[in-house]
Design an enzyme around this catalytic site. Structure first.
Site, PDB file in Angstrom:
ATOM      1  N   GLU A 122       0.809  -1.216   0.000  1.00 40.90           N
ATOM      2  CA  GLU A 122       0.000   0.000   0.000  1.00 40.90           C
ATOM      3  C   GLU A 122       0.843   1.267   0.000  1.00 40.90           C
ATOM      4  OE1 GLU A 122      -2.724  -3.193   0.886  1.00 40.90           O
ATOM      5  OE2 GLU A 122      -0.779  -2.666   1.756  1.00 40.90           O
TER       6      GLU A 122
ATOM      7  N   HIS B 250      -9.774  -5.662  10.762  1.00 41.39           N
ATOM      8  CA  HIS B 250     -10.315  -5.406   9.422  1.00 41.39           C
ATOM      9  C   HIS B 250     -11.704  -4.771   9.469  1.00 41.39           C
ATOM     10  CE1 HIS B 250      -7.206  -8.415   8.736  1.00 41.39           C
ATOM     11  NE2 HIS B 250      -7.166  -8.048   7.468  1.00 41.39           N
TER      12      HIS B 250
END
Length: 329
Positions: free
Chosen positions: A57, A126
């Site tokens: 990322e 998450h």
């Protein structure tokens, strides 16, 4: 249409409209996207317009920011916004601040998008909602859509905006169907960034919400209607900037306020709204204290049964709203 289909169509149209637009992220190309939102686009537009990346990322987000500074228009997809923490320096110190720090010489026309918050059984690492994190940053624009028209209009507005825009989506909503008007199917349909929508008019209490929570809030109004409470629902759609004009007008009509969100209570979206109400003359329009209906202040459990009770559902929202309204209207 499902949100998955309307997003696929909207991405296709924006790629066709402007050759500077490209999509970058994990599995967005050859594998049609982790959630199949980019289905078929790699075969149609090729490797230069849809770029698969490793699980890096910080790397691909930095690459996309550089491309935007160089004049391209990247759409940077996070498989989940929880992974955006790996790239948060690029989002905040590069994308958000670059236009300001270069005195407007180098804007950053980039879109960051992907699912935000909890889905089902994704556990604590998450399931975080990043709405309040990103809406606190000057230089960013932040969208939180609910319906197909919200998603379509938000995406097109974001791609065409000269500034960095984050779209906080919901994995739970991708497969849901919503009606789409002929107006919204226009290729140039956009939702002005900073413009909310009244999903339901009412006169007894204003319920302000965004994203997935909007659906539960609308469902709650049906429960409240059965008990004589006529609630107004504002779907924010844009979190930065917020549509203060609509919020103030609604409060001046209903004289009661509750915010609804799936994120944590501390320093949340609702906290900002309630604090701003306190600092403005509209505060004197309130006939009862404004309250917040939020997720529980704990890391999200893995168990779906417990997870269900950790974020507001229709019955939770209705119970909170009744407390604001009291026994009499």
């Amino acid at each position: 249409m499902t949100i998955r289909d309307v997003m696929n169509l909207s991405l296709d149209e924006e790629l066709a409209r402007d050759e500077k637009v490209f999509i970058i992220g994990e599995e967005v190309a050859e594998f049609d996207g982790a959630y199949k939102l980019t289905r078929g686009l790699w075969k149609k537009y090729g490797d230069k317009r849809l770029i698969d990346t490793p699980i890096t990322e910080a790397g691909f987000c930095g690459l996309a920011v550089g491309a935007a500074i160089g004049g391209l228009k990247p759409i940077c997809e996070f498989m989940t916004y929880n992974f955006s923490m790996q790239a948060i320096d690029r989002i905040i110190n590069a994308a958000a601040k670059n236009c300001y720090m270069t005195a407007g010489r180098y804007p950053v026309p980039i879109v960051f998008r992907g699912p935000n918050g909890n889905a089902k059984g994704l556990a604590a690492q998450h399931s975080q909602c990043f709405a309040s994190w990103y809406m606190s940053i000057p230089g960013l624009k932040v969208m939180s859509p609910t319906t197909c028209e919200d998603y379509r209009g938000s995406l097109k507005a974001a791609v065409r905006d000269p500034d960095p825009v984050l779209i906080l989506e919901s994995e739970v909503l991708y497969s849901m169907e919503f009606p789409v008007s002929d107006q919204a199917m226009d290729k140039d349909f956009v939702i002005p960034i900073g413009k909310a929508k009244i999903e339901k008019s009412g006169k007894h209490i204003t319920l302000i919400t965004h994203g997935q929570a909007t659906l539960y809030t609308i469902q709650a109004t049906e429960i409240l209607a059965g008990q004589g409470i006529d609630a107004e629902v504002i779907n924010l759609r844009s979190l930065r900037p917020l549509d203060w004009d609509m919020i103030f007008k609604s409060i001046s009509k209903t004289h009661r306020l509750m915010t609804v969100e799936l994120g944590w209570p501390r320093c949340g979206v609702g906290s900002e709204i309630v604090a701003t109400i306190m600092e403005n003359p509209v505060f004197f329009e309130l006939d009862a204290p404004a309250i917040r209906c939020t997720g529980v202040d704990v890391p999200m459990p893995y168990s779906e049964t417990i997870e269900y009770e950790c974020t507001p559902k229709d019955h939770h929202i209705a119970e909170f709203a009744k407390k604001v309204c009291g026994l009499k209207i």
